[in-house]
Design an enzyme around this catalytic site. Structure first.
Site, mmCIF file in Angstrom:
data_model
loop_
_atom_site.group_PDB
_atom_site.id
_atom_site.type_symbol
_atom_site.label_atom_id
_atom_site.label_comp_id
_atom_site.label_asym_id
_atom_site.label_seq_id
_atom_site.Cartn_x
_atom_site.Cartn_y
_atom_site.Cartn_z
ATOM 1 N N HIS A 288 0.818 -1.214 0.000
ATOM 2 C CA HIS A 288 0.000 0.000 0.000
ATOM 3 C C HIS A 288 0.848 1.259 0.000
ATOM 4 O O HIS A 288 0.543 2.240 -0.651
ATOM 5 C CB HIS A 288 -0.934 0.006 1.198
ATOM 6 C CG HIS A 288 -1.638 -1.291 1.359
ATOM 7 N ND1 HIS A 288 -2.237 -1.683 2.517
ATOM 8 C CD2 HIS A 288 -1.818 -2.300 0.491
ATOM 9 C CE1 HIS A 288 -2.742 -2.887 2.351
ATOM 10 N NE2 HIS A 288 -2.499 -3.276 1.140
ATOM 11 N N ARG B 139 -9.547 3.090 -8.568
ATOM 12 C CA ARG B 139 -9.455 1.909 -7.689
ATOM 13 C C ARG B 139 -10.026 2.280 -6.323
ATOM 14 O O ARG B 139 -9.311 2.790 -5.463
ATOM 15 C CB ARG B 139 -8.002 1.482 -7.550
ATOM 16 C CG ARG B 139 -7.368 0.930 -8.818
ATOM 17 C CD ARG B 139 -5.920 0.531 -8.544
ATOM 18 N NE ARG B 139 -5.397 -0.385 -9.529
ATOM 19 C CZ ARG B 139 -4.485 -0.051 -10.459
ATOM 20 N NH1 ARG B 139 -4.032 1.171 -10.530
ATOM 21 N NH2 ARG B 139 -4.044 -0.960 -11.303
ATOM 22 N N GLU C 249 -10.318 -9.901 -16.625
ATOM 23 C CA GLU C 249 -9.075 -10.225 -15.916
ATOM 24 C C GLU C 249 -8.911 -11.718 -15.744
ATOM 25 O O GLU C 249 -7.831 -12.203 -15.434
ATOM 26 C CB GLU C 249 -9.078 -9.603 -14.515
ATOM 27 C CG GLU C 249 -9.354 -8.126 -14.492
ATOM 28 C CD GLU C 249 -9.172 -7.532 -13.108
ATOM 29 O OE1 GLU C 249 -8.069 -7.075 -12.821
ATOM 30 O OE2 GLU C 249 -10.145 -7.536 -12.319
ATOM 31 N N ASP D 265 -3.758 -8.566 -14.131
ATOM 32 C CA ASP D 265 -4.254 -9.872 -13.697
ATOM 33 C C ASP D 265 -4.388 -10.836 -14.865
ATOM 34 O O ASP D 265 -4.020 -11.998 -14.767
ATOM 35 C CB ASP D 265 -5.601 -9.711 -12.979
ATOM 36 C CG ASP D 265 -5.387 -9.354 -11.511
ATOM 37 O OD1 ASP D 265 -4.561 -10.017 -10.863
ATOM 38 O OD2 ASP D 265 -6.040 -8.416 -11.025
ATOM 39 N N CYS E 151 -6.770 -1.045 -18.984
ATOM 40 C CA CYS E 151 -6.354 -0.222 -17.841
ATOM 41 C C CYS E 151 -5.226 -0.840 -17.025
ATOM 42 O O CYS E 151 -4.911 -0.361 -15.952
ATOM 43 C CB CYS E 151 -7.545 0.093 -16.950
ATOM 44 S SG CYS E 151 -8.280 -1.366 -16.197
HETATM 45 C C1 PEP Z 1 -5.315 -5.196 -13.601
HETATM 46 O O1 PEP Z 1 -5.373 -6.291 -13.063
HETATM 47 O O2 PEP Z 1 -4.735 -5.007 -14.691
HETATM 48 C C2 PEP Z 1 -5.907 -4.020 -12.959
HETATM 49 C C3 PEP Z 1 -6.007 -2.874 -13.599
HETATM 50 O O3 PEP Z 1 -6.316 -4.137 -11.691
HETATM 51 P P1 PEP Z 1 -5.327 -4.152 -10.442
HETATM 52 O O4 PEP Z 1 -3.951 -3.838 -10.936
HETATM 53 O O5 PEP Z 1 -5.846 -3.137 -9.499
HETATM 54 O O6 PEP Z 1 -5.477 -5.549 -9.960
HETATM 55 MG MG MG Z 2 -6.759 -6.566 -11.400
#
Ligand code: PEP
Ligand code: MG
Length: 755
Positions: free
Chosen positions: A367, A474, A609, A633, A680
């Protein structure tokens, strides 16, 4: 030598007298070795000082040849003395010459001495030198004698650290205490920070070593331990148990150690040798640090770290130090060095004065790293021993691009970094000049460039970058940096501020994506075998609908009279999406029935994802208003390679046929259904990868704020049509036959596209 003459207490008292005498450094050292030899009935006592080049120089001796002083130098790790220094551990030998590491230096005349006791001269866990006693007879020194010599070494450590010996050194061979150190860790937040060290937990230096009244020192120690125990109990009882991110496990470890008999016994024993309570604590802490550095088992290291922290607390207690620095006390050009810290603690510093952050722990997904990135502070994590190597006020350079950290850098390194910073600033100025230019490719295709965000501190980036909106908000970050679960009102305030800051530009809020590596300090973490594949994201939301409902209500209120874009993370099958959407609809009905003002329109999307969704794109697109590919992911699951594990995270190339084919399938499906598709994940933040995404048909990219400039600079030079012509045929070739990354690089170089 049964029992040292007069014991350590007498020795310590005499040492104190010598330390106060107005004599030269060499004279003082000479007197000290004579005194130690006499007190310990040793024929030899020598002091070796660690030099900047890693070698050990004989600085004073009683018993060995005087001519050897400042002449005898042992290379790094050479001989028994070198072994004591590198192991940071006492070496007690009845027959030194029989030891395989023994190295004979004829000028010292030491061949007649058999027994050897060497102890490291330690300060804050760093070895500054070695103190040795030797005798002719074959004998093993008693445990008390080893203890006594270690205690004496503390006084020497202070003398070396004071800089007093520097006058005795040849240029380039100074004592290592202030030497330049270069270490490498894990780059967590890009940028370069030059500044001065601010220790997050300021180290406590003991000045008064020698007790006047031992009973009184024991009493002080007992009182401080009582207060310490009580303060840990209070922290544990505190509501939420999340004060400054100190998680329950760590506090429980503190409590366990604070009651540990071995620890208490060691402290008392050290006082009994004639040390003040604080010197005893430092003595025990030095041992812990040295043990920690040798320990390779990560769990045990962690526990030793906890013990070290606890001793630090005890030291503060004894010396009445105040705790954390206050916001208005952040010095200019501060580079924070810490073992670890909570995001809340980082936010306590004055951002405008922060230049960098160095952590002994910290992973890319931790974090504090997320917050550091949002604040734009160059950050390096996993720098072993950083908080011991650096001292408050030291010059330091943090390279958040390469993971290098330079403590007390030599002038040459500093100059080259100043030049790097200048170059960077020039590039930033070029990007800033692109801010108001439309994001249109060379062949006239418009692209939406959005930013990823999650905290209030991210919002100014919208204006600074000229982004078209927020493609991924997020929402879990607010939950992660808070000490307790944010209430509806707090959530509502944040979401409203985000929409206000966006000022009509689209913002896509992702509902809580917790679980996996995203742990909330106030919720008990589940013990899961595979957290990334476990109870996380939409799975948690569907099982705990109250949490989701509260969040949706806050979002719907915040977007009253405006458009709301929502998306669900980690959707694995269409049924999940249907259920989640029903919760939204139910909330809308509820608010409508109670006469609340509603958003003008609610768009509901799904994140792609989980690989399973790749095989039901038509089905999900019949239901969702838009899709957003979470490539972080998706790629980790497609390659079955943990995104947070440095051993495997960089092993596979996303610019390869399997990933690009999957990404193309999503873009194509979006076109078939006339529904927008965004990407993203971090992939879009790298110019070469972003170029490939544009060639695959993506026209909406959501990237980290600092990436907007470089991506736009790439885009305006790119002929997307030409890139498509190059890339798409490559995807039909047999996977692995063509090096796609290299082809893309060559294309960019040929066309003058900056990637
Ligand atoms: C991702 O998994 O690409 C994503 C944007 O979400 P996070 O990085 O928050 O898991
Ligand atoms: Mg993700």
């Amino acid at each position: 030598m049964r029992g040292a003459l007069g014991g350590p207490r007498v020795l310590l008292r005499r040492l104190r007298e010598v330390m106060a005498e107005p004599v030269s450094a060499q004279e003082r050292l000479d007197k000290i070795v004579v005194m130690i030899a006499a007190n310990m009935v040793a024929e030899v006592c020598s002091v070796y000082v660690l030099r900047v080049d890693g070698s050990l120089e004989l600085y004073a001796t009683e018993g060995l040849s005087r001519e050897a002083v400042h002449q005898t130098v042992l290379g790094a790790g050479e001989g028994l003395v070198g072994l004591v220094a590198t192991e940071a551990q006492a070496l007690n030998l009845p027959d030194a010459q029989a030891h395989p590491a023994f190295s004979y230096k004829p000028e010292t005349g030491e061949e007649i001495y058999h027994s050897f006791l060497g102890v490291p001269v330690l300060r804050a866990g760093n070895t500054l030198g070695v103190l040795v006693v030797q005798n002719r007879a074959h004998r093993t020194y008693s445990e008390e004698e080893v203890e006594a010599l270690q205690t004496t070494a503390m006084v020497l450590a202070e003398m070396i650290a004071s800089g007093e010996l520097e006058a005795l050194a040849r240029p380039g061979a100074e004592p290592a205490v202030r030497r330049a150190v270069q270490v490498k860790g894990l780059a967590l937040a890009e940028g370069i920070g030059l500044g001065r060290v601010v220790l997050h937990e300021p180290r406590v230096y003991v000045k008064n070593f020698i007790a006047d009244d031992i009973q009184n020192e024991l009493k002080r120690l007992d009182q401080a331990i009582d207060t310490l125990r009580a303060s840990i109990d209070v922290m544990l009882e505190e509501e939420g148990m999340a004060r400054a991110g100190e998680h329950r496990d760590v506090l429980e470890a503190y409590r366990m150690f604070a009651h540990d008999r071995g620890w208490l016994h060691k402290l008392r024993e050290a006082v009994m040798t004639g040390l003040t309570a604080e010197a005893a604590a430092e003595r025990v802490q030095s041992d812990t640090r040295a043990r920690m550095m040798r320990q390779t088992d990560p769990y045990l290291r962690e526990r030793l770290h906890d013990l070290e922290d606890l001793t630090n607390r005890l030291l503060r207690e004894l010396l009445g130090y105040d705790q954390a620095p206050r916001r208005d006390e952040t010095p200019e050009n501060a580079v924070i060095v810490a073992r670890n810290m909570s995001p809340a603690a980082l936010l306590d510093f004055d951002r405008s004065r922060l230049r960098g952050l160095v952590l002994e722990e910290g992973a890319a997904t931790s974090h504090v790293a997320i917050v550091a990135r949002a604040l734009g502070i160059a950050t390096v994590g996993q720098v072993e021993n950083a908080a011991s190597l650096a001292d408050s006020g030291d010059a330091i350079i943090v390279d958040g691009d390469t993971g290098e950290v330079h403590i007390r850098p030599p002038a040459g390194i500093e100059a080259s970094y100043i030049e790097k910073v200048r170059l960077r600033a020039r590039k930033q100025a070029q990007y800033a000049a692109l801010r108001d230019m439309p994001a249109v490719s060379k062949d006239g295709q418009a692209v939406q460039l959005l930013i990823n965000a999650g905290l209030l501190v991210d919002l100014p980036h919208l204006k600074e970058t000229g982004a078209d909106g927020i493609g991924l908000f997020r929402t879990e970050l607010q939950f992660m940096v808070a000490a307790t679960l944010p209430r509806t009102g707090e959530q509502l305030r944040l979401y409203r501020s985000v929409l206000d800051a966006a000022d009509g530009r689209p913002v896509t809020f992702r509902t809580l994506d917790i679980g996996g590596d995203k742990v909330l300090p106030y919720m008990r973490a589940l013990e899961e075998e595979n957290p990334a594949l476990g109870w996380r994201a939409i799975r948690v939301s569907l099982d705990r609908p109250a949490l989701l409902r509260i969040q949706l209500r806050a979002l719907l209120h915040a977007a009253a009279g405006r458009e709301l874009r929502l998306m669900f993370p980690m959707v694995s099958e269409v049924g999940e999406f249907d259920r989640a959407r029903k919760v939204v609809e139910r909330e809308l009905t509820h608010l409508r029935r109670h006469g609340h003002r509603l958003p003008d329109r609610v768009h509901i999307g799904a994140m792609v994802e989980v690989p399973a969704l790749l095989f039901m794109l038509d089905e999900i697109l019949e239901r969702a208003d838009f899709l957003s590919v979470g490539s972080n992911d998706l790629v980790q699951f497609l390659f079955a390679a943990d995104r947070g594990n440095v051993r495997v995270a960089g092993r596979f190339d996303a610019l390869s046929a399997p990933i690009l084919r999957a990404l193309k399938a999503v873009a194509d499906a979006g076109k078939r259904h006339s529904k927008p598709v965004t990407l993203c994940g971090e992939l879009a933040s790298r110019p070469l990868e972003a170029m490939a995404l544009l060639a695959l048909g993506y026209r909406m990219l959501s990237v980290s704020a600092p990436a907007i400039g470089p991506i736009k600079a790439m885009l305006i030079q790119l002929d997307i049509g030409a890139a498509e012509k190059l890339l798409l045929p490559l995807l039909s070739e047999r996977a692995g036959d063509v090096p796609i990354r290299e082809r893309l690089e060559a294309f960019a170089a040929k066309c003058g596209v900056p990637v």
